[in-house]
Design a protein around this motif. Structure first.
Motif, short mmCIF file in Angstrom:
data_model
loop_
_atom_site.label_atom_id
_atom_site.label_comp_id
_atom_site.label_asym_id
_atom_site.label_seq_id
_atom_site.Cartn_x
_atom_site.Cartn_y
_atom_site.Cartn_z
N VAL A 146 11.49 9.36 -9.01
CA VAL A 146 11.16 8.30 -9.96
C VAL A 146 9.88 8.69 -10.68
CG1 VAL A 146 10.48 5.88 -10.17
CG2 VAL A 146 12.27 6.53 -8.57
N THR A 147 9.90 8.65 -11.99
CA THR A 147 8.70 8.98 -12.75
C THR A 147 8.03 7.69 -13.23
OG1 THR A 147 9.80 9.04 -14.91
CG2 THR A 147 9.80 11.10 -13.61
N CYS A 148 6.76 7.80 -13.54
CA CYS A 148 6.03 6.64 -14.04
C CYS A 148 6.61 6.20 -15.39
CB CYS A 148 4.54 6.95 -14.16
SG CYS A 148 3.52 5.48 -14.40
N THR A 155 10.87 6.96 0.34
CA THR A 155 9.47 6.58 0.48
C THR A 155 8.64 7.16 -0.66
OG1 THR A 155 9.69 6.42 2.87
CG2 THR A 155 7.46 6.69 2.01
N ALA A 156 8.91 8.39 -1.02
CA ALA A 156 8.17 9.03 -2.12
C ALA A 156 8.43 8.29 -3.43
CB ALA A 156 8.56 10.49 -2.24
N ASP A 157 9.68 7.88 -3.67
CA ASP A 157 10.01 7.13 -4.88
C ASP A 157 9.26 5.80 -4.90
OD1 ASP A 157 11.84 9.04 -5.75
OD2 ASP A 157 13.56 7.99 -4.88
N ARG A 158 9.24 5.11 -3.77
CA ARG A 158 8.58 3.80 -3.70
C ARG A 158 7.09 3.94 -3.91
NH1 ARG A 158 12.02 3.18 1.31
NH2 ARG A 158 13.99 2.50 0.44
N ARG A 159 6.50 4.95 -3.33
CA ARG A 159 5.05 5.17 -3.54
C ARG A 159 4.77 5.49 -5.00
NH1 ARG A 159 4.06 8.16 2.02
NH2 ARG A 159 3.56 6.31 3.23
N CYS A 180 2.51 3.70 -10.02
CA CYS A 180 2.69 3.52 -11.45
C CYS A 180 2.45 2.07 -11.84
CB CYS A 180 4.09 3.97 -11.87
SG CYS A 180 4.38 3.76 -13.63
N ILE A 181 3.02 1.15 -11.07
CA ILE A 181 2.85 -0.27 -11.37
C ILE A 181 1.36 -0.63 -11.33
CG2 ILE A 181 3.26 -2.61 -10.48
CD1 ILE A 181 6.06 -1.50 -9.58
N ARG A 182 0.66 -0.14 -10.33
CA ARG A 182 -0.78 -0.41 -10.23
C ARG A 182 -1.52 0.10 -11.46
NH1 ARG A 182 -3.80 0.68 -4.79
NH2 ARG A 182 -5.39 0.46 -6.35
N SER A 183 -1.23 1.32 -11.86
CA SER A 183 -1.97 1.89 -12.99
C SER A 183 -1.58 1.22 -14.31
CB SER A 183 -1.77 3.40 -13.07
OG SER A 183 -0.45 3.72 -13.46
N GLN A 184 -0.30 0.91 -14.48
CA GLN A 184 0.15 0.26 -15.71
C GLN A 184 -0.37 -1.18 -15.79
OE1 GLN A 184 2.14 1.68 -18.26
NE2 GLN A 184 1.66 3.55 -17.17
N ALA A 185 -0.39 -1.88 -14.67
CA ALA A 185 -0.82 -3.28 -14.65
C ALA A 185 -2.27 -3.41 -15.07
CB ALA A 185 -0.59 -3.88 -13.27
N SER A 186 -3.08 -2.44 -14.71
CA SER A 186 -4.51 -2.53 -15.05
C SER A 186 -4.74 -2.50 -16.56
CB SER A 186 -5.28 -1.39 -14.37
OG SER A 186 -4.91 -0.14 -14.91
#
Length: 120
Positions: free
Chosen positions: A31-33, A72-76, A81-87
């Motif tokens: 999964v990519t950002c 697990t790697a996809d979820r991380r 990505c969600i954390r960085s985009q949300a900011s």
């Protein structure tokens, strides 16, 4: 002759290390950002309070994220990505962001939040 034998051993070890590194990179997230951002982009009007109901395209994106983040790697990767985009989203309402899966009827194996510890 001993020198050429040692060189052959070094070359074999170097090749083995290169193969191990290549194999390890394939274990990384698929999964990519960019995919995560694209999936969740239709949710921005909802998570910023511009609309009162979760848009259908947003729920489609949450479902797509759920089906794409299987390892697990996809979820991380998705979490980071969600954390960085949300900011970078002005006016983000954290409760709406974290409530997206529930409002779309989707159970994600990880929380959607700007403050999630993605290492767990």
């Amino acid at each position: 002759m001993a020198r050429s034998g040692a060189l052959a051993v070094v070359l074999v070890l170097a090749a083995a290390i290169a193969l191990a590194l290549l194999a390890g990179s394939q274990v990384n997230a698929a999964v990519t950002c960019g995919q995560v951002a694209s999936d969740l982009r239709p949710c921005i009007p909802y998570v910023t309070g511009q609309v009162s109901a979760t848009p259908p395209a947003c729920c489609n994106g949450v479902r797509s994220l759920n089906s794409g983040a299987q390892t697990t790697a996809d979820r991380r990767a998705a979490c980071n990505c969600i954390r960085s985009q949300a900011s970078g989203i002005s006016g983000l309402q954290p409760g709406r962001l974290s409530g997206l899966p529930g409002s779309c009827g989707v159970h994600l194996p990880f929380p959607i939040s700007a403050s999630t510890d993605c290492s767990r």
